[in-house]
Scaffold this motif. Structure first.
Motif, PDB file in Angstrom:
ATOM      1  N   ASP A 111      46.384  -1.926   3.938  1.00 47.50           N
ATOM      2  CA  ASP A 111      45.584  -3.068   4.387  1.00 47.50           C
ATOM      3  C   ASP A 111      45.483  -3.146   5.913  1.00 47.50           C
ATOM      4  OD1 ASP A 111      48.232  -3.631   4.563  1.00 47.50           O
ATOM      5  OD2 ASP A 111      48.098  -5.689   3.816  1.00 47.50           O
ATOM      6  N   SER A 112      45.967  -2.114   6.619  1.00 45.96           N
ATOM      7  CA  SER A 112      45.804  -2.126   8.079  1.00 45.96           C
ATOM      8  C   SER A 112      44.343  -1.833   8.410  1.00 45.96           C
ATOM      9  CB  SER A 112      46.728  -1.095   8.733  1.00 45.96           C
ATOM     10  OG  SER A 112      46.502   0.172   8.179  1.00 45.96           O
ATOM     11  N   CYS A 113      43.919  -2.271   9.580  1.00 48.33           N
ATOM     12  CA  CYS A 113      42.526  -2.113   9.970  1.00 48.33           C
ATOM     13  C   CYS A 113      42.427  -1.137  11.143  1.00 48.33           C
ATOM     14  CB  CYS A 113      41.970  -3.479  10.367  1.00 48.33           C
ATOM     15  SG  CYS A 113      40.292  -3.341  10.943  1.00 48.33           S
ATOM     16  N   LEU A 114      41.701  -0.049  10.950  1.00 52.08           N
ATOM     17  CA  LEU A 114      41.617   1.003  11.977  1.00 52.08           C
ATOM     18  C   LEU A 114      40.326   0.864  12.795  1.00 52.08           C
ATOM     19  CD1 LEU A 114      44.026   2.164  10.516  1.00 52.08           C
ATOM     20  CD2 LEU A 114      42.872   4.359  10.350  1.00 52.08           C
ATOM     21  N   ILE A 115      40.495   0.728  14.084  1.00 51.66           N
ATOM     22  CA  ILE A 115      39.332   0.597  14.988  1.00 51.66           C
ATOM     23  C   ILE A 115      39.334   1.777  15.963  1.00 51.66           C
ATOM     24  CG2 ILE A 115      38.153  -0.861  16.694  1.00 51.66           C
ATOM     25  CD1 ILE A 115      39.769  -3.263  15.582  1.00 51.66           C
ATOM     26  N   PHE A 116      38.227   2.500  15.995  1.00 47.18           N
ATOM     27  CA  PHE A 116      38.113   3.651  16.895  1.00 47.18           C
ATOM     28  C   PHE A 116      37.282   3.250  18.110  1.00 47.18           C
ATOM     29  CE2 PHE A 116      36.510   7.649  18.507  1.00 47.18           C
ATOM     30  CZ  PHE A 116      37.571   8.520  18.320  1.00 47.18           C
ATOM     31  N   VAL A 117      37.828   3.484  19.296  1.00 45.93           N
ATOM     32  CA  VAL A 117      37.077   3.177  20.522  1.00 45.93           C
ATOM     33  C   VAL A 117      36.576   4.496  21.098  1.00 45.93           C
ATOM     34  CG1 VAL A 117      37.106   2.022  22.776  1.00 45.93           C
ATOM     35  CG2 VAL A 117      38.589   1.187  20.932  1.00 45.93           C
ATOM     36  N   GLU A 118      35.259   4.591  21.272  1.00 43.94           N
ATOM     37  CA  GLU A 118      34.714   5.851  21.792  1.00 43.94           C
ATOM     38  C   GLU A 118      34.047   5.685  23.151  1.00 43.94           C
ATOM     39  OE1 GLU A 118      31.385   7.534  19.534  1.00 43.94           O
ATOM     40  OE2 GLU A 118      31.604   5.862  18.157  1.00 43.94           O
ATOM     41  N   MET A 157      37.695  12.848  18.473  1.00 43.66           N
ATOM     42  CA  MET A 157      36.366  12.390  18.052  1.00 43.66           C
ATOM     43  C   MET A 157      36.043  12.853  16.623  1.00 43.66           C
ATOM     44  SD  MET A 157      35.080  10.541  20.463  1.00 43.66           S
ATOM     45  CE  MET A 157      33.371  10.428  20.037  1.00 43.66           C
ATOM     46  N   GLU A 158      36.556  14.027  16.254  1.00 47.99           N
ATOM     47  CA  GLU A 158      36.300  14.547  14.906  1.00 47.99           C
ATOM     48  C   GLU A 158      36.924  13.686  13.811  1.00 47.99           C
ATOM     49  OE1 GLU A 158      37.586  18.620  14.964  1.00 47.99           O
ATOM     50  OE2 GLU A 158      35.824  19.213  16.140  1.00 47.99           O
ATOM     51  N   LYS A 159      37.905  12.881  14.187  1.00 49.38           N
ATOM     52  CA  LYS A 159      38.598  12.063  13.170  1.00 49.38           C
ATOM     53  C   LYS A 159      38.073  10.631  13.112  1.00 49.38           C
ATOM     54  CE  LYS A 159      42.514  15.049  13.113  1.00 49.38           C
ATOM     55  NZ  LYS A 159      43.742  15.417  13.774  1.00 49.38           N
ATOM     56  N   LYS A 160      37.037  10.403  13.884  1.00 49.02           N
ATOM     57  CA  LYS A 160      36.460   9.051  13.940  1.00 49.02           C
ATOM     58  C   LYS A 160      36.029   8.555  12.550  1.00 49.02           C
ATOM     59  CE  LYS A 160      32.183   7.627  15.160  1.00 49.02           C
ATOM     60  NZ  LYS A 160      30.948   7.582  15.945  1.00 49.02           N
ATOM     61  N   TYR A 161      35.557   9.481  11.725  1.00 49.05           N
ATOM     62  CA  TYR A 161      35.022   9.066  10.419  1.00 49.05           C
ATOM     63  C   TYR A 161      36.094   8.451   9.514  1.00 49.05           C
ATOM     64  CZ  TYR A 161      37.109  13.015   7.941  1.00 49.05           C
ATOM     65  OH  TYR A 161      38.007  13.885   7.385  1.00 49.05           O
ATOM     66  N   LEU A 162      37.355   8.678   9.853  1.00 45.79           N
ATOM     67  CA  LEU A 162      38.442   8.117   9.041  1.00 45.79           C
ATOM     68  C   LEU A 162      38.721   6.645   9.378  1.00 45.79           C
ATOM     69  CD1 LEU A 162      40.794  11.211   9.251  1.00 45.79           C
ATOM     70  CD2 LEU A 162      39.691  10.339   7.174  1.00 45.79           C
ATOM     71  N   PHE A 163      38.044   6.165  10.418  1.00 46.45           N
ATOM     72  CA  PHE A 163      38.272   4.782  10.858  1.00 46.45           C
ATOM     73  C   PHE A 163      37.227   3.852  10.232  1.00 46.45           C
ATOM     74  CE2 PHE A 163      41.428   5.011  14.337  1.00 46.45           C
ATOM     75  CZ  PHE A 163      41.726   6.348  14.197  1.00 46.45           C
ATOM     76  N   GLN A 164      37.653   2.640   9.956  1.00 51.90           N
ATOM     77  CA  GLN A 164      36.723   1.703   9.315  1.00 51.90           C
ATOM     78  C   GLN A 164      35.692   1.149  10.284  1.00 51.90           C
ATOM     79  OE1 GLN A 164      40.370   0.206   8.582  1.00 51.90           O
ATOM     80  NE2 GLN A 164      39.891  -0.478   6.542  1.00 51.90           N
ATOM     81  N   TYR A 165      36.105   1.024  11.536  1.00 55.26           N
ATOM     82  CA  TYR A 165      35.225   0.422  12.537  1.00 55.26           C
ATOM     83  C   TYR A 165      35.239   1.290  13.787  1.00 55.26           C
ATOM     84  CZ  TYR A 165      35.558  -3.811   9.696  1.00 55.26           C
ATOM     85  OH  TYR A 165      35.508  -4.703   8.667  1.00 55.26           O
ATOM     86  N   SER A 166      34.122   1.268  14.512  1.00 57.03           N
ATOM     87  CA  SER A 166      34.146   1.920  15.820  1.00 57.03           C
ATOM     88  C   SER A 166      33.377   1.080  16.834  1.00 57.03           C
ATOM     89  CB  SER A 166      33.580   3.340  15.730  1.00 57.03           C
ATOM     90  OG  SER A 166      32.230   3.292  15.393  1.00 57.03           O
ATOM     91  N   VAL A 167      33.816   1.213  18.067  1.00 55.02           N
ATOM     92  CA  VAL A 167      33.223   0.465  19.178  1.00 55.02           C
ATOM     93  C   VAL A 167      32.945   1.465  20.287  1.00 55.02           C
ATOM     94  CG1 VAL A 167      33.738  -1.230  20.986  1.00 55.02           C
ATOM     95  CG2 VAL A 167      34.576  -1.623  18.677  1.00 55.02           C
ATOM     96  N   ILE A 168      31.726   1.450  20.817  1.00 49.89           N
ATOM     97  CA  ILE A 168      31.443   2.303  21.982  1.00 49.89           C
ATOM     98  C   ILE A 168      31.731   1.477  23.226  1.00 49.89           C
ATOM     99  CG2 ILE A 168      29.691   3.633  23.229  1.00 49.89           C
ATOM    100  CD1 ILE A 168      28.258   4.030  20.527  1.00 49.89           C
ATOM    101  N   ASN A 169      32.677   1.956  24.019  1.00 51.26           N
ATOM    102  CA  ASN A 169      33.002   1.205  25.242  1.00 51.26           C
ATOM    103  C   ASN A 169      32.181   1.756  26.408  1.00 51.26           C
ATOM    104  OD1 ASN A 169      34.064  -0.435  27.182  1.00 51.26           O
ATOM    105  ND2 ASN A 169      36.066   0.565  27.266  1.00 51.26           N
ATOM    106  N   ASP A 170      30.930   1.268  26.471  1.00 48.56           N
ATOM    107  CA  ASP A 170      30.071   1.628  27.610  1.00 48.56           C
ATOM    108  C   ASP A 170      30.186   0.473  28.592  1.00 48.56           C
ATOM    109  OD1 ASP A 170      28.161   2.496  29.330  1.00 48.56           O
ATOM    110  OD2 ASP A 170      26.524   2.610  27.889  1.00 48.56           O
TER     111      ASP A 170
END
Ligand code: ADP
Ligand code: 5GP
Length: 198
Positions: free
Chosen positions: A122-129, A159-172
Protein backbone atom coordinates in the motif's frame (compact mmCIF):
# COMPACT_ATOMS: atom_id res chain seq x y z
CA UNK A 1 -2.25 -6.06 7.47
CA UNK A 2 -0.22 -3.80 5.19
CA UNK A 3 -2.75 -4.28 2.41
CA UNK A 4 -5.37 -2.31 4.27
CA UNK A 5 -5.19 0.71 1.92
CA UNK A 6 -8.23 2.32 3.39
CA UNK A 7 -7.24 1.93 7.01
CA UNK A 8 -7.26 5.60 7.97
CA UNK A 9 -5.71 4.92 11.36
CA UNK A 10 -2.43 3.97 9.75
CA UNK A 11 -0.08 6.52 8.20
CA UNK A 12 0.74 6.34 4.52
CA UNK A 13 4.12 5.59 3.06
CA UNK A 14 5.14 7.92 0.20
CA UNK A 15 8.28 6.82 -1.60
CA UNK A 16 9.88 9.50 -3.77
CA UNK A 17 12.57 8.48 -6.27
CA UNK A 18 14.31 9.77 -9.37
CA UNK A 19 17.81 10.74 -10.46
CA UNK A 20 20.10 12.46 -8.00
CA UNK A 21 19.73 16.23 -8.34
CA UNK A 22 16.25 16.12 -9.89
CA UNK A 23 14.69 17.96 -6.93
CA UNK A 24 13.27 15.26 -4.65
CA UNK A 25 14.54 16.89 -1.46
CA UNK A 26 13.30 20.29 -2.61
CA UNK A 27 9.77 18.99 -3.23
CA UNK A 28 9.56 16.95 -0.03
CA UNK A 29 10.98 19.72 2.18
CA UNK A 30 8.55 22.21 0.74
CA UNK A 31 5.65 19.88 1.29
CA UNK A 32 6.63 19.08 4.87
CA UNK A 33 6.86 22.79 5.71
CA UNK A 34 3.18 23.07 4.85
CA UNK A 35 2.13 19.73 6.22
CA UNK A 36 3.53 19.56 9.73
CA UNK A 37 1.80 16.27 10.55
CA UNK A 38 3.92 14.25 8.10
CA UNK A 39 7.54 13.29 8.52
CA UNK A 40 10.69 12.69 6.47
CA UNK A 41 12.46 9.38 6.97
CA UNK A 42 16.13 10.12 7.69
CA UNK A 43 18.27 7.48 6.01
CA UNK A 44 21.62 6.11 7.10
CA UNK A 45 24.50 6.46 4.67
CA UNK A 46 28.21 5.75 4.44
CA UNK A 47 28.87 8.65 2.06
CA UNK A 48 30.64 11.80 3.23
CA UNK A 49 28.54 14.65 4.58
CA UNK A 50 28.21 17.63 2.24
CA UNK A 51 29.00 21.07 3.60
CA UNK A 52 25.38 22.16 3.88
CA UNK A 53 24.15 18.91 5.40
CA UNK A 54 23.51 18.18 9.05
CA UNK A 55 23.97 14.79 10.67
CA UNK A 56 20.61 13.63 12.00
CA UNK A 57 18.64 15.97 9.75
CA UNK A 58 19.62 15.12 6.17
CA UNK A 59 21.13 11.71 6.93
CA UNK A 60 22.73 9.76 9.73
CA UNK A 61 26.33 9.53 8.54
CA UNK A 62 27.95 6.27 9.62
CA UNK A 63 30.92 4.14 8.62
CA UNK A 64 30.68 0.84 6.72
CA UNK A 65 31.26 -1.20 9.88
CA UNK A 66 28.28 0.39 11.63
CA UNK A 67 26.13 0.03 8.52
CA UNK A 68 27.04 -3.68 8.17
CA UNK A 69 26.16 -4.27 11.80
CA UNK A 70 22.82 -2.56 11.26
CA UNK A 71 22.12 -4.83 8.28
CA UNK A 72 22.84 -7.88 10.45
CA UNK A 73 20.62 -6.51 13.21
CA UNK A 74 17.77 -6.12 10.72
CA UNK A 75 17.56 -2.37 11.29
CA UNK A 76 16.66 -1.50 7.70
CA UNK A 77 13.35 -1.53 5.89
CA UNK A 78 15.49 -1.62 2.75
CA UNK A 79 19.06 -0.75 1.86
CA UNK A 80 21.05 -0.35 -1.35
CA UNK A 81 24.49 0.51 -2.61
CA UNK A 82 24.15 3.70 -4.68
CA UNK A 83 27.03 5.52 -6.41
CA UNK A 84 29.42 3.30 -4.41
CA UNK A 85 28.00 4.11 -0.97
CA UNK A 86 25.50 2.36 1.26
CA UNK A 87 22.11 3.91 1.98
CA UNK A 88 19.38 2.47 4.19
CA UNK A 89 15.92 3.34 5.51
CA UNK A 90 15.54 2.77 9.25
CA UNK A 91 12.80 0.25 9.86
CA UNK A 92 11.66 1.01 13.39
CA UNK A 93 11.31 4.78 12.93
CA UNK A 94 9.19 4.37 9.82
CA UNK A 95 6.94 1.60 11.12
CA UNK A 96 6.44 3.32 14.49
CA UNK A 97 5.42 6.55 12.75
CA UNK A 98 2.95 4.77 10.48
CA UNK A 99 1.46 3.07 13.54
CA UNK A 100 0.97 6.55 15.02
CA UNK A 101 -0.96 7.61 11.87
CA UNK A 102 1.93 9.78 10.66
CA UNK A 103 2.46 9.86 6.88
CA UNK A 104 6.09 9.13 6.04
CA UNK A 105 8.09 10.45 3.07
CA UNK A 106 11.08 8.47 1.84
CA UNK A 107 13.63 9.91 -0.61
CA UNK A 108 15.33 6.76 -1.84
CA UNK A 109 16.75 5.32 -5.05
CA UNK A 110 14.59 3.45 -7.59
CA UNK A 111 15.74 -0.04 -6.56
CA UNK A 112 15.03 0.71 -2.90
CA UNK A 113 11.59 2.03 -3.84
CA UNK A 114 10.75 -1.14 -5.76
CA UNK A 115 11.83 -3.24 -2.76
CA UNK A 116 9.61 -1.20 -0.44
CA UNK A 117 6.63 -1.68 -2.76
CA UNK A 118 7.19 -5.45 -2.84
CA UNK A 119 6.93 -5.61 0.93
CA UNK A 120 4.52 -2.78 1.65
CA UNK A 121 1.95 -3.02 -1.12
CA UNK A 122 0.00 0.00 0.00
CA UNK A 123 3.00 2.34 -0.26
CA UNK A 124 2.77 5.03 -2.92
CA UNK A 125 5.66 5.38 -5.38
CA UNK A 126 6.27 8.78 -6.96
CA UNK A 127 8.93 9.20 -9.65
CA UNK A 128 10.42 12.66 -10.14
CA UNK A 129 11.94 13.19 -13.57
CA UNK A 130 14.08 15.98 -14.99
CA UNK A 131 12.95 18.01 -18.02
CA UNK A 132 16.27 17.08 -19.70
CA UNK A 133 19.68 15.63 -18.89
CA UNK A 134 21.18 19.06 -19.38
CA UNK A 135 18.88 20.58 -16.77
CA UNK A 136 19.73 17.77 -14.37
CA UNK A 137 23.45 18.31 -14.85
CA UNK A 138 23.03 22.05 -14.23
CA UNK A 139 21.25 21.32 -10.95
CA UNK A 140 24.03 19.04 -9.80
CA UNK A 141 26.53 21.81 -10.61
CA UNK A 142 24.36 24.34 -8.77
CA UNK A 143 24.30 22.09 -5.71
CA UNK A 144 28.10 21.99 -5.77
CA UNK A 145 28.09 18.24 -6.37
CA UNK A 146 31.59 16.79 -6.75
CA UNK A 147 30.67 13.42 -8.25
CA UNK A 148 28.56 14.60 -11.19
CA UNK A 149 29.73 12.02 -13.74
CA UNK A 150 28.99 9.18 -11.33
CA UNK A 151 25.46 10.47 -10.83
CA UNK A 152 24.81 11.10 -14.53
CA UNK A 153 25.94 7.54 -15.41
CA UNK A 154 22.99 6.16 -13.48
CA UNK A 155 20.28 8.33 -14.99
CA UNK A 156 19.29 5.95 -17.82
CA UNK A 157 19.04 2.96 -15.50
CA UNK A 158 16.80 5.00 -13.21
CA UNK A 159 14.61 6.38 -16.01
CA UNK A 160 14.05 2.86 -17.37
CA UNK A 161 12.34 1.90 -14.11
CA UNK A 162 9.92 4.79 -14.14
CA UNK A 163 7.12 2.55 -15.43
CA UNK A 164 7.12 0.69 -12.11
CA UNK A 165 5.99 3.84 -10.31
CA UNK A 166 2.35 4.74 -9.88
CA UNK A 167 2.86 8.46 -10.30
CA UNK A 168 5.42 10.68 -11.96
CA UNK A 169 6.15 14.38 -11.81
CA UNK A 170 8.32 16.32 -14.25
CA UNK A 171 10.30 18.85 -12.26
CA UNK A 172 10.78 21.57 -14.85
CA UNK A 173 9.30 24.70 -13.29
CA UNK A 174 9.33 24.16 -9.56
CA UNK A 175 5.96 25.84 -9.08
CA UNK A 176 4.20 23.40 -11.44
CA UNK A 177 6.07 20.36 -10.17
CA UNK A 178 5.20 21.21 -6.58
CA UNK A 179 1.53 21.67 -7.49
CA UNK A 180 1.52 18.23 -9.20
CA UNK A 181 3.36 16.62 -6.30
CA UNK A 182 0.90 18.00 -3.78
CA UNK A 183 -2.04 16.91 -5.86
CA UNK A 184 -0.73 13.34 -5.98
CA UNK A 185 -0.34 13.23 -2.20
CA UNK A 186 -3.83 14.63 -1.71
CA UNK A 187 -5.31 12.20 -4.23
CA UNK A 188 -3.71 9.25 -2.46
CA UNK A 189 -4.91 10.52 0.90
CA UNK A 190 -8.43 10.73 -0.41
CA UNK A 191 -8.11 7.09 -1.45
CA UNK A 192 -8.28 7.65 -5.21
CA UNK A 193 -5.73 5.23 -6.53
CA UNK A 194 -3.03 5.68 -9.14
CA UNK A 195 -2.36 3.61 -12.23
CA UNK A 196 -1.57 0.44 -10.29
CA UNK A 197 -2.98 0.93 -6.84
CA UNK A 198 -1.84 2.50 -3.62
P1 ADP B 1 17.65 15.57 -5.10
O1 ADP B 1 17.12 15.56 -3.69
O2 ADP B 1 16.71 14.94 -6.07
O3 ADP B 1 19.04 15.03 -5.21
P2 ADP B 1 17.68 18.49 -4.73
O4 ADP B 1 16.33 18.73 -4.18
O5 ADP B 1 18.85 18.51 -3.80
O6 ADP B 1 17.73 17.11 -5.57
O7 ADP B 1 17.88 19.55 -5.90
C1 ADP B 1 19.13 19.69 -6.59
C2 ADP B 1 19.34 21.16 -6.94
O8 ADP B 1 18.39 21.57 -7.93
C3 ADP B 1 19.16 22.08 -5.75
O9 ADP B 1 20.14 23.10 -5.82
C4 ADP B 1 17.76 22.66 -5.95
O10 ADP B 1 17.62 23.95 -5.38
C5 ADP B 1 17.65 22.70 -7.46
N1 ADP B 1 16.27 22.58 -8.00
C6 ADP B 1 15.27 21.79 -7.54
N2 ADP B 1 14.16 21.92 -8.31
C7 ADP B 1 14.48 22.81 -9.28
C8 ADP B 1 13.75 23.37 -10.40
N3 ADP B 1 12.50 23.03 -10.67
N4 ADP B 1 14.41 24.25 -11.18
C9 ADP B 1 15.69 24.60 -10.93
N5 ADP B 1 16.43 24.11 -9.90
C10 ADP B 1 15.83 23.23 -9.09
P1 5GP C 1 22.62 11.62 -2.37
O1 5GP C 1 23.96 11.05 -2.06
O2 5GP C 1 22.61 12.46 -3.63
O3 5GP C 1 21.96 12.29 -1.20
O4 5GP C 1 21.67 10.37 -2.70
C1 5GP C 1 22.03 9.47 -3.70
C2 5GP C 1 20.86 8.54 -3.96
O5 5GP C 1 20.62 7.72 -2.81
C3 5GP C 1 19.53 9.27 -4.23
O6 5GP C 1 18.90 8.61 -5.33
C4 5GP C 1 18.75 9.05 -2.97
O7 5GP C 1 17.35 9.04 -3.22
C5 5GP C 1 19.24 7.67 -2.56
N1 5GP C 1 18.98 7.34 -1.16
C6 5GP C 1 18.99 8.15 -0.08
N2 5GP C 1 18.65 7.47 1.03
C7 5GP C 1 18.40 6.20 0.65
C8 5GP C 1 17.97 5.02 1.34
O8 5GP C 1 17.77 4.98 2.55
N3 5GP C 1 17.82 3.90 0.60
C9 5GP C 1 18.04 3.87 -0.75
N4 5GP C 1 17.83 2.73 -1.40
N5 5GP C 1 18.43 4.96 -1.43
C10 5GP C 1 18.62 6.11 -0.75
Amino acid sequence: MWNKCKDRRRGRLFVVSGPSGVGKTTLIERFLKEDRGSRFSISYTTRQKRERETNGKDYYFVNEETFDRMIKDNCFLEWERVHGYLYGTPQKEVLDALEQSIDMFLDIDVNGAIKVKETYHDSCLIFVEPPSEEALMNRLVLRGEKEIALRMQRVHEEMEKKYLFQYSVINDKLYTAYRDFKEIVETVRRGIHGKNHC
